[in-house]
Each structure stands twice: as structure tokens, then as C-alpha cells.
Design a protein around this motif. Sequence first.
Motif, PDB file in Angstrom:
ATOM      1  N   GLU A   1      41.568  25.446  38.764  1.00  0.00           N
ATOM      2  CA  GLU A   1      40.112  25.312  38.840  1.00  0.00           C
ATOM      3  C   GLU A   1      39.387  26.204  37.839  1.00  0.00           C
ATOM      4  O   GLU A   1      38.188  26.463  37.975  1.00  0.00           O
ATOM      5  N   LEU A   2      40.103  26.631  36.809  1.00  0.00           N
ATOM      6  CA  LEU A   2      39.514  27.559  35.839  1.00  0.00           C
ATOM      7  C   LEU A   2      38.326  26.960  35.086  1.00  0.00           C
ATOM      8  O   LEU A   2      37.445  27.696  34.630  1.00  0.00           O
ATOM      9  N   THR A   3      38.295  25.649  34.945  1.00  0.00           N
ATOM     10  CA  THR A   3      37.215  25.037  34.175  1.00  0.00           C
ATOM     11  C   THR A   3      35.964  24.768  35.004  1.00  0.00           C
ATOM     12  O   THR A   3      34.932  24.380  34.440  1.00  0.00           O
ATOM     13  N   LEU A   4      36.035  24.970  36.310  1.00  0.00           N
ATOM     14  CA  LEU A   4      34.902  24.643  37.170  1.00  0.00           C
ATOM     15  C   LEU A   4      33.783  25.682  37.028  1.00  0.00           C
ATOM     16  O   LEU A   4      34.029  26.883  37.107  1.00  0.00           O
ATOM     17  N   PRO A   5      32.546  25.231  36.826  1.00  0.00           N
ATOM     18  CA  PRO A   5      31.410  26.146  36.652  1.00  0.00           C
ATOM     19  C   PRO A   5      31.242  27.127  37.808  1.00  0.00           C
ATOM     20  O   PRO A   5      30.774  28.249  37.593  1.00  0.00           O
ATOM     21  N   ARG A   6      31.610  26.722  39.029  1.00  0.00           N
ATOM     22  CA  ARG A   6      31.380  27.615  40.170  1.00  0.00           C
ATOM     23  C   ARG A   6      32.226  28.878  40.128  1.00  0.00           C
ATOM     24  O   ARG A   6      31.961  29.830  40.872  1.00  0.00           O
ATOM     25  N   HIS A   7      33.227  28.906  39.254  1.00  0.00           N
ATOM     26  CA  HIS A   7      34.070  30.100  39.141  1.00  0.00           C
ATOM     27  C   HIS A   7      33.678  30.984  37.953  1.00  0.00           C
ATOM     28  O   HIS A   7      34.329  32.008  37.715  1.00  0.00           O
ATOM     29  N   ARG A   8      32.654  30.601  37.201  1.00  0.00           N
ATOM     30  CA  ARG A   8      32.332  31.314  35.959  1.00  0.00           C
ATOM     31  C   ARG A   8      32.018  32.800  36.185  1.00  0.00           C
ATOM     32  O   ARG A   8      32.421  33.655  35.388  1.00  0.00           O
ATOM     33  N   ALA A   9      31.294  33.127  37.226  1.00  0.00           N
ATOM     34  CA  ALA A   9      30.946  34.531  37.465  1.00  0.00           C
ATOM     35  C   ALA A   9      32.210  35.360  37.725  1.00  0.00           C
ATOM     36  O   ALA A   9      32.388  36.452  37.166  1.00  0.00           O
ATOM     37  N   ALA A  10      33.103  34.829  38.559  1.00  0.00           N
ATOM     38  CA  ALA A  10      34.353  35.545  38.850  1.00  0.00           C
ATOM     39  C   ALA A  10      35.243  35.593  37.611  1.00  0.00           C
ATOM     40  O   ALA A  10      35.921  36.594  37.352  1.00  0.00           O
ATOM     41  N   LEU A  11      35.229  34.495  36.830  1.00  0.00           N
ATOM     42  CA  LEU A  11      36.030  34.446  35.613  1.00  0.00           C
ATOM     43  C   LEU A  11      35.536  35.471  34.598  1.00  0.00           C
ATOM     44  O   LEU A  11      36.340  36.078  33.869  1.00  0.00           O
ATOM     45  N   ALA A  12      34.226  35.673  34.558  1.00  0.00           N
ATOM     46  CA  ALA A  12      33.668  36.660  33.636  1.00  0.00           C
ATOM     47  C   ALA A  12      34.176  38.065  33.953  1.00  0.00           C
ATOM     48  O   ALA A  12      34.383  38.882  33.055  1.00  0.00           O
ATOM     49  N   VAL A  13      34.373  38.345  35.233  1.00  0.00           N
ATOM     50  CA  VAL A  13      34.913  39.651  35.644  1.00  0.00           C
ATOM     51  C   VAL A  13      36.335  39.818  35.102  1.00  0.00           C
ATOM     52  O   VAL A  13      36.702  40.889  34.606  1.00  0.00           O
ATOM     53  N   LEU A  14      37.131  38.753  35.179  1.00  0.00           N
ATOM     54  CA  LEU A  14      38.503  38.819  34.686  1.00  0.00           C
ATOM     55  C   LEU A  14      38.536  38.915  33.159  1.00  0.00           C
ATOM     56  O   LEU A  14      39.369  39.631  32.595  1.00  0.00           O
ATOM     57  N   ALA A  15      37.619  38.199  32.487  1.00  0.00           N
ATOM     58  CA  ALA A  15      37.549  38.292  31.031  1.00  0.00           C
ATOM     59  C   ALA A  15      37.194  39.713  30.610  1.00  0.00           C
ATOM     60  O   ALA A  15      37.783  40.261  29.662  1.00  0.00           O
ATOM     61  N   ALA A  16      36.254  40.324  31.317  1.00  0.00           N
ATOM     62  CA  ALA A  16      35.881  41.711  31.016  1.00  0.00           C
ATOM     63  C   ALA A  16      37.063  42.643  31.249  1.00  0.00           C
ATOM     64  O   ALA A  16      37.271  43.604  30.493  1.00  0.00           O
ATOM     65  N   ARG A  17      37.840  42.325  32.275  1.00  0.00           N
ATOM     66  CA  ARG A  17      39.024  43.144  32.564  1.00  0.00           C
ATOM     67  C   ARG A  17      40.039  43.047  31.427  1.00  0.00           C
ATOM     68  O   ARG A  17      40.651  44.048  31.041  1.00  0.00           O
ATOM     69  N   LEU A  18      40.205  41.847  30.858  1.00  0.00           N
ATOM     70  CA  LEU A  18      41.092  41.675  29.705  1.00  0.00           C
ATOM     71  C   LEU A  18      40.582  42.452  28.497  1.00  0.00           C
ATOM     72  O   LEU A  18      41.350  43.109  27.793  1.00  0.00           O
ATOM     73  N   VAL A  19      39.283  42.339  28.252  1.00  0.00           N
ATOM     74  CA  VAL A  19      38.677  43.052  27.124  1.00  0.00           C
ATOM     75  C   VAL A  19      38.886  44.562  27.291  1.00  0.00           C
ATOM     76  O   VAL A  19      39.231  45.264  26.331  1.00  0.00           O
ATOM     77  N   ASP A  20      38.697  45.061  28.498  1.00  0.00           N
ATOM     78  CA  ASP A  20      38.909  46.484  28.760  1.00  0.00           C
ATOM     79  C   ASP A  20      40.382  46.862  28.574  1.00  0.00           C
ATOM     80  O   ASP A  20      40.699  47.960  28.104  1.00  0.00           O
ATOM     81  N   HIS A  21      41.274  45.944  28.955  1.00  0.00           N
ATOM     82  CA  HIS A  21      42.703  46.224  28.823  1.00  0.00           C
ATOM     83  C   HIS A  21      43.110  46.304  27.350  1.00  0.00           C
ATOM     84  O   HIS A  21      44.082  46.992  27.007  1.00  0.00           O
ATOM     85  N   ALA A  22      42.373  45.606  26.491  1.00  0.00           N
ATOM     86  CA  ALA A  22      42.675  45.645  25.061  1.00  0.00           C
ATOM     87  C   ALA A  22      42.277  46.968  24.417  1.00  0.00           C
ATOM     88  O   ALA A  22      42.834  47.357  23.379  1.00  0.00           O
ATOM     89  N   GLU A  23      41.332  47.676  25.016  1.00  0.00           N
ATOM     90  CA  GLU A  23      40.767  48.873  24.392  1.00  0.00           C
ATOM     91  C   GLU A  23      41.807  49.924  24.005  1.00  0.00           C
ATOM     92  O   GLU A  23      41.776  50.436  22.881  1.00  0.00           O
ATOM     93  N   PRO A  24      42.724  50.332  24.903  1.00  0.00           N
ATOM     94  CA  PRO A  24      43.690  51.357  24.485  1.00  0.00           C
ATOM     95  C   PRO A  24      44.597  50.900  23.352  1.00  0.00           C
ATOM     96  O   PRO A  24      45.100  51.726  22.577  1.00  0.00           O
ATOM     97  N   TYR A  25      44.796  49.593  23.212  1.00  0.00           N
ATOM     98  CA  TYR A  25      45.609  49.085  22.106  1.00  0.00           C
ATOM     99  C   TYR A  25      44.814  49.115  20.803  1.00  0.00           C
ATOM    100  O   TYR A  25      45.358  49.450  19.740  1.00  0.00           O
ATOM    101  N   TYR A  26      43.517  48.794  20.871  1.00  0.00           N
ATOM    102  CA  TYR A  26      42.662  48.961  19.693  1.00  0.00           C
ATOM    103  C   TYR A  26      42.614  50.438  19.279  1.00  0.00           C
ATOM    104  O   TYR A  26      42.648  50.766  18.091  1.00  0.00           O
ATOM    105  N   GLU A  27      42.533  51.319  20.268  1.00  0.00           N
ATOM    106  CA  GLU A  27      42.478  52.753  19.978  1.00  0.00           C
ATOM    107  C   GLU A  27      43.787  53.227  19.357  1.00  0.00           C
ATOM    108  O   GLU A  27      43.798  53.988  18.384  1.00  0.00           O
ATOM    109  N   SER A  28      44.907  52.769  19.912  1.00  0.00           N
ATOM    110  CA  SER A  28      46.202  53.149  19.371  1.00  0.00           C
ATOM    111  C   SER A  28      46.361  52.688  17.923  1.00  0.00           C
ATOM    112  O   SER A  28      46.917  53.402  17.091  1.00  0.00           O
TER     113      SER A  28
END
Length: 327
Positions: A201-228
Motif C-alpha cells: 500500500e506504499l502508493t496510497l495517498p492515505r499513507h503519505r504522512a507516515a511514509l514521510a516520517v520513514l523517508a526522513a528517517r532514511l535521510v537522517d540515516h544517511a547523514e553519518p555516511y555523508y559525514e564519514s
Amino acid sequence: MNGALLDHATRTIEAGSKSFAAAARLFDPATRRSALMLYAWCRHCDDVVDGQELGFNAAPCRQAGAADKLESLREQTRRAYAGDNMASPAFAAFQDVALRHAIPQCFAFDHLAGFAMDVEGAHYETIEDTLRYCYHVAGVVGLMMASIMGVDDARVLDRACDLGLAFQLTNIARDIVEDAHIGRCYLPARWLADADIPPDELTLPRHRAALAVLAARLVDHAEPYYESALGGIAGLPPRSAWAIATARKVYRQIGIVVKQRGARAWDERTGTSKATKLRLLAEGGVQALGSRLDRFNPAARPRPAGLWRRPGAAGEAAPGAAHATPF
């Protein structure tokens, strides 16, 4: 060097990745030529397996014949390393680069193993599983790029791999919905379960707010690798350092915008404007210059603890990471 091969590679990168194309212009001519040729091969392999053109119009995953196409890519890669005559422009370009810069065969076959994960419909239960995929499709490309730039210090190679991991985490966050449309999901299943989002159900609009939280979590997870990755810039030739510092800033900015857009992150494909690229190009130059004043010293600036480790790196092996078997 066959000029037609370089023309083919240049057209490929300009159509397939505007972000990397912009940064690649900063390399010295010889390095830029090799980087473009490597990109053309990577893009070609991806397109063949996915049934797409220059990264667009991908067919649903596990398409009929994908396994046979992947085996053909493996065979052509073996032949390229053996010095056979290559009819495909992408493989002729790769052969020139791989033999010229002595790119280890295991790097090329590790990259193809990432496409195999797509063909086989690999399951990503944890973020470590996702990072293993990121290694194969992007981290090892960082290793091949480092080889082109003349890097043989394993400590600098570690940072090159980290940058590739960060790039791919950013790509995954940007492309969650697009990937879902062709039946692919690289988000950890545990994250989806915690967010109460069924994988289908990843493409369903009703999940977009929750999906945005997970996308932000991925972006945050990338940070220490960008720093390294910053720790390896001083280990590169000056113009290469500028190009890589700029590419790092451009891709990191994409993640920042995805996070800022929240639930609207997938209304249109996220990128960076020409004005932003020019600003980041200037900032990359300053960063590259500053790195020369504090030469890379792995002993003084060790790679941050707790980061995923590439196969073959010194120290403990990455959880679940297995080196691809080339033959």
C-alpha cells in the motif's frame, strides 16, 4: 580512445543523471572521461535488467527473462576483463576503464549482484539489509570511482564506499513511491511494520504522512555516511576532491528537500535547481580546498564507529554482507 565511446557515455550521463553530470564536469579531462565511461556501463546494466531506458520507464520487477539478461551481463563482464572484443558501446567503454585503471573484478561483479537482488526480489527486513543492497548498487560504484581517481588506500576506499551508501539512501527516500509502482520496496520491513504501512500500500495517498516520517528517517540515516565521506576528500587529487565534494553536497541537498517536503515529497521528482547546483559547486570548491589544509589522517580521524562495513574492509564484517562470487 574511441571518440564515439566517449560521445555515447556523455549522452548517457546527461540524460540519466543531471546531478552527477554537473559534478563530473569538475574532474580533470582524463578522470572525467573514465568516470563517464564507467557511468555508461552502470546505466546500461541497470537498463538491461529493468527493461528501461536511461533509468526511465522501468518494467515491473522480476520481468520475464531478467535472469537470463543478468547472466548475459555477467558473461560480457568476464569477456571485458579477458580483453575480448566488445561490440556493445557500454561494454567497450567499461573494458577500457576497467583495464586502464585496474579496477578489481570483484567490484564489477559485486555491482551486478545488486541487480540480482532486484531480479530475485530480495527482502529487506532491517536497515542493515537495506545497506547491503546500497553497497552493491552504489557503495561499490564509489570504490570503482576511487580506483579511477588513483586511490589504493583502503581507508580512503572505505570513505568512498560510505559516500555511495549515503547517495543510495537518499535515492531510496526520493523514489519510494516510484519504486513501489514497479513492485519494489527497499524500506526495512520492520520500519514499515512500526509505521503500520502494508508493503503493498506504499502508493496510497492515505499513507503519505507516515511514509514521510520513514523517508526522513532514511535521510537522517544517511547523514553519518555523508559525514564519514568528508574524511576521504583530502585523499583525492585536487580536482577530483572538488568534484566529489560537490556531488556530495548536491545529493545531500536532495535528501534535505525530500525531508522538507514531507508528505508532498512524491508529488513530483525531487531535484536541485541550476542556481542551487552553482551554489553547491562553489561550496564544494571551498570544502575541497579546506581539506588540503588538514590532510586525511585515518589515525587522527578514524571512521566513525557503528557504521556498516563493506565486504573485505578491515575489521568485523558487515551483518548479512556476503561478497559476490564473480564466477
